[in-house]
Design a protein around this motif. Structure first.
Motif, PDB file in Angstrom:
ATOM      1  N   ASN A 144       0.811  -1.192  -0.060  1.00  0.00           N
ATOM      2  CA  ASN A 144      -0.076   0.098  -0.006  1.00  0.00           C
ATOM      3  C   ASN A 144       0.841   1.219  -0.071  1.00  0.00           C
ATOM      4  OD1 ASN A 144      -2.593   1.445   0.129  1.00  0.00           O
ATOM      5  ND2 ASN A 144      -2.052   2.091   2.296  1.00  0.00           N
ATOM      6  N   TRP A 147       2.489   1.705  -3.481  1.00  0.00           N
ATOM      7  CA  TRP A 147       1.300   2.305  -4.600  1.00  0.00           C
ATOM      8  C   TRP A 147       1.019   3.806  -3.934  1.00  0.00           C
ATOM      9  CZ3 TRP A 147      -0.185   2.015  -9.231  1.00  0.00           C
ATOM     10  CH2 TRP A 147      -1.363   2.392  -9.468  1.00  0.00           C
ATOM     11  N   GLU A 151       1.400   6.519  -7.088  1.00  0.00           N
ATOM     12  CA  GLU A 151      -0.027   6.771  -7.586  1.00  0.00           C
ATOM     13  C   GLU A 151      -0.101   8.464  -8.251  1.00  0.00           C
ATOM     14  OE1 GLU A 151      -3.529   6.221  -5.913  1.00  0.00           O
ATOM     15  OE2 GLU A 151      -2.725   7.069  -3.888  1.00  0.00           O
ATOM     16  N   THR A 161      -9.813  -0.314 -15.538  1.00  0.00           N
ATOM     17  CA  THR A 161      -9.688  -1.050 -14.148  1.00  0.00           C
ATOM     18  C   THR A 161     -10.818  -2.112 -13.801  1.00  0.00           C
ATOM     19  OG1 THR A 161      -7.831   0.635 -13.257  1.00  0.00           O
ATOM     20  CG2 THR A 161      -9.186  -0.616 -11.681  1.00  0.00           C
ATOM     21  N   ASN A 165     -10.861  -5.902 -13.448  1.00  0.00           N
ATOM     22  CA  ASN A 165     -11.131  -6.770 -12.145  1.00  0.00           C
ATOM     23  C   ASN A 165     -12.178  -7.405 -12.566  1.00  0.00           C
ATOM     24  OD1 ASN A 165      -9.944  -5.740  -9.577  1.00  0.00           O
ATOM     25  ND2 ASN A 165     -10.143  -3.936 -10.852  1.00  0.00           N
ATOM     26  N   LYS A 180      -6.470  -7.356  -6.039  1.00  0.00           N
ATOM     27  CA  LYS A 180      -6.980  -6.286  -6.997  1.00  0.00           C
ATOM     28  C   LYS A 180      -6.186  -5.807  -8.202  1.00  0.00           C
ATOM     29  CE  LYS A 180      -4.939  -3.325  -3.282  1.00  0.00           C
ATOM     30  NZ  LYS A 180      -5.221  -2.277  -2.044  1.00  0.00           N
ATOM     31  N   THR A 182      -5.163  -2.871 -11.232  1.00  0.00           N
ATOM     32  CA  THR A 182      -5.265  -1.487 -11.388  1.00  0.00           C
ATOM     33  C   THR A 182      -4.770  -1.489 -12.932  1.00  0.00           C
ATOM     34  OG1 THR A 182      -4.872  -0.914  -9.259  1.00  0.00           O
ATOM     35  CG2 THR A 182      -4.472   0.825 -10.965  1.00  0.00           C
ATOM     36  N   ASN A 198      -2.044  -6.041  -5.098  1.00  0.00           N
ATOM     37  CA  ASN A 198      -2.292  -4.961  -6.140  1.00  0.00           C
ATOM     38  C   ASN A 198      -1.499  -5.469  -7.449  1.00  0.00           C
ATOM     39  OD1 ASN A 198      -3.257  -2.727  -7.638  1.00  0.00           O
ATOM     40  ND2 ASN A 198      -2.129  -1.372  -6.634  1.00  0.00           N
ATOM     41  N   VAL A 200      -0.614  -4.410 -10.934  1.00  0.00           N
ATOM     42  CA  VAL A 200      -0.753  -2.951 -11.943  1.00  0.00           C
ATOM     43  C   VAL A 200      -0.441  -3.524 -13.329  1.00  0.00           C
ATOM     44  CG1 VAL A 200      -0.004  -0.663 -12.438  1.00  0.00           C
ATOM     45  CG2 VAL A 200       0.092  -1.745 -10.078  1.00  0.00           C
TER      46      VAL A 200
END
Length: 355
Positions: A144, A147, A151, A161, A165, A180, A182, A198, A200
Motif C-alpha cells: 500500500n 502504491w 500513484e 480497471t 477486475n 486487486k 489496476t 495489487n 498493476v
C-alpha cells in the motif's frame, strides 16, 4: 639440558644493548643470564612474549619495566621452538604468526574470498528465507505504501480497471489473499505485482496482446508472484546485510524499518531465475485450470521478445524473457494434458479492454 648462545639484552632503562651469555635451562623452563651490573636474571619461559622478526627472535619480559632480548642464533632459536612445542606453549595465534608473510597473504586472500562468498550468496539466501519470520500483514502495509508513493505520478484508467477486475473475477488464480487489479495509462509495456495483492497492468502491454488467453497468462504469472511473496523475498535479498544483522540482534522493528526505507524499489525488482520459473509454472497451471489455452503465455512472450528486441521494455527488464523460459512453457504444453474451452465472457471483456 642446558643450551646457550650470545644474545643482546636491553634493560628497559637505556637503549644501549648489553651482550650476554643466554642459557636455556629446559629442566626448569627458564632463561638464565647475567647483566653487566652483575645481577642474575631468571626468566620463566611461560611468561615470556615471543615475536619473530627479520633480525631474529625477540623476547620481552616484565610488567611495569619491560626488558628485551634479541637472539640471532638460528640453532638456539630452533631449540627454543622445539622446547615450547614440547611443552605446548605455542598458541594457535603464534603458529599463524610463524607461518611467514607469504602464507599470511594466502590466508588473507582465502578469508576475503569466504567473506565475499558469504556476502554475495549466503547472506542474501538468509535474507530471503527470513521472510518466513515477517507477518503477512506487513506485505499489505508495504504494498500500500509503495502504491501511494507512485500513484501521484501515474494516471489510472478507472474504466479499464473495472473491466480488468471483472475479467479477473471470472478466473481461479489460486490466490492465497485478495487480489486487486489496476490499469495505468502508459505506453510502457509493463506489469508488476505489489506484495499487498495489487497487480498493476499498463495499457502499453494490453495493446500488445492479441487474445484473452495472453492476458490470463500474464495475470496468472503476476498472481504467482503475490502468492509466493516473491517481492518480499527479493526485497529482503537486496537489503539482506542490514536485515541479517537486525535479525541476529532480535530487532523486529529494525527489520521493518530497513524494508520500509526500500519500499520504493518494489515495482522495479528483478526477480531471480528461480522465481520467474516458479511464476511461469504457476501461470501455466492457472491457464490449464481455467481451461484457457496455455499457448497464450508463450505467444505473449514470443511477441514481446520479437517486437522489442532492440529497445527492451520495462516488463522485459524486470521479467527477462529468455529462450529458455519460452522453451520451458512449450515443453509443458507438449507434455501435460489440459482441456480448452471457449469463454465468451472473457473474450467480451478482453475486447472492451482493447478499445
Amino acid at each position: 639440558m642446558k643450551k646457550n648462545t650470545i644474545a643482546f639484552f636491553y634493560d628497559g632503562n637505556t637503549s644501549v644493548p648489553q651482550q650476554i651469555d643466554l642459557v636455556l635451562v629446559e629442566s626448569k623452563g627458564v632463561f638464565c643470564f647475567q647483566s653487566n651490573d652483575g645481577v642474575n636474571h631468571n626468566w620463566v619461559i611461560k611468561k615470556v612474549t615471543f615475536s619473530k622478526r627479520p633480525s631474529g627472535i625477540h623476547l620481552e619480559y616484565g610488567v611495569e619495566l619491560i626488558q628485551h632480548i634479541k637472539i640471532e642464533d638460528a640453532n638456539f632459536i630452533q631449540a627454543i621452538q622445539d622446547f615450547r612445542k614440547q611443552e605446548g606453549q605455542i598458541s594457535v595465534y603464534q603458529k599463524l604468526i610463524d607461518l611467514g608473510t607469504a602464507l599470511h597473504l594466502v590466508i588473507a586472500v582465502l578469508i576475503m574470498g569466504i567473506i565475499g562468498l558469504c556476502y554475495w550468496y549466503v547472506i542474501p539466501w538468509v535474507g530471503e528465507k527470513s521472510v518466513a519470520l515477517i507477518p503477512t500483514e506487513y506485505d499489505n502495509q508495504l504494498g500500500n505504501s509503495a502504491w501511494i508513493s507512485n500513484e501521484y505520478f501515474v494516471t489510472v484508467d478507472s474504466s479499464k480497471t473495472k473491466i480488468l477486475n471483472d475479467f479477473a473475477q471470472k478466473l481461479d488464480l489460486k490466490n492465497t489473499k485478495e487480489l486487486k487489479f489496476t490499469v495505468v495509462k502508459s505506453d510502457e509495456v509493463n506489469a508488476f505485482a505489489l506484495p499487498d495483492g495489487n497487480i498493476v497492468v499498463f495499457t502499453g502491454i494490453l495493446k500488445e496482446m492479441k487474445n484473452y488467453d495472453e492476458l490470463v497468462g500474464l495475470l496468472g504469472h503476476e498472481a504467482s508472484h503475490v502468492n509466493n511473496r516473491h517481492s518480499m523475498k527479493m526485497l529482503c535479498r537486496s537489503v539482506s546485510g542490514y536485515l541479517f544483522v537486525s535479525l541476529i540482534l532480535g530487532d523486529a522493528n529494525g527489520v521493518m524499518a530497513v524494508i520500509g526505507d526500500n519500499v520504493n524499489s518494489l515495482q522495479s525488482l528483478s526477480f531471480s531465475r528461480e522465481f520467474e520459473h516458479q511464476a511461469d509454472s504457476d501461470g501455466f497451471k492457472i491457464l490449464a485450470a481455467n481451461k484457457v489455452n496455455p499457448e497464450g503465455m508463450s505467444n505473449l512472450f514470443k511477441r514481446l521478445q520479437k517486437q522489442h528486441s532492440v529497445s527492451i521494455p520495462e516488463f522485459l527488464s524486470s521479467h527477462p524473457i529468455t529462450e529458455n523460459r519460452i522453451d520451458y512453457i512449450e515443453k509443458m504444453i507438449k507434455n501435460q494434458k489440459f482441456q480448452i474451452a471457449a469463454n465468451p465472457q472473457l473474450e467480451k471483456l478482453f475486447a472492451e479492454l482493447k478499445q
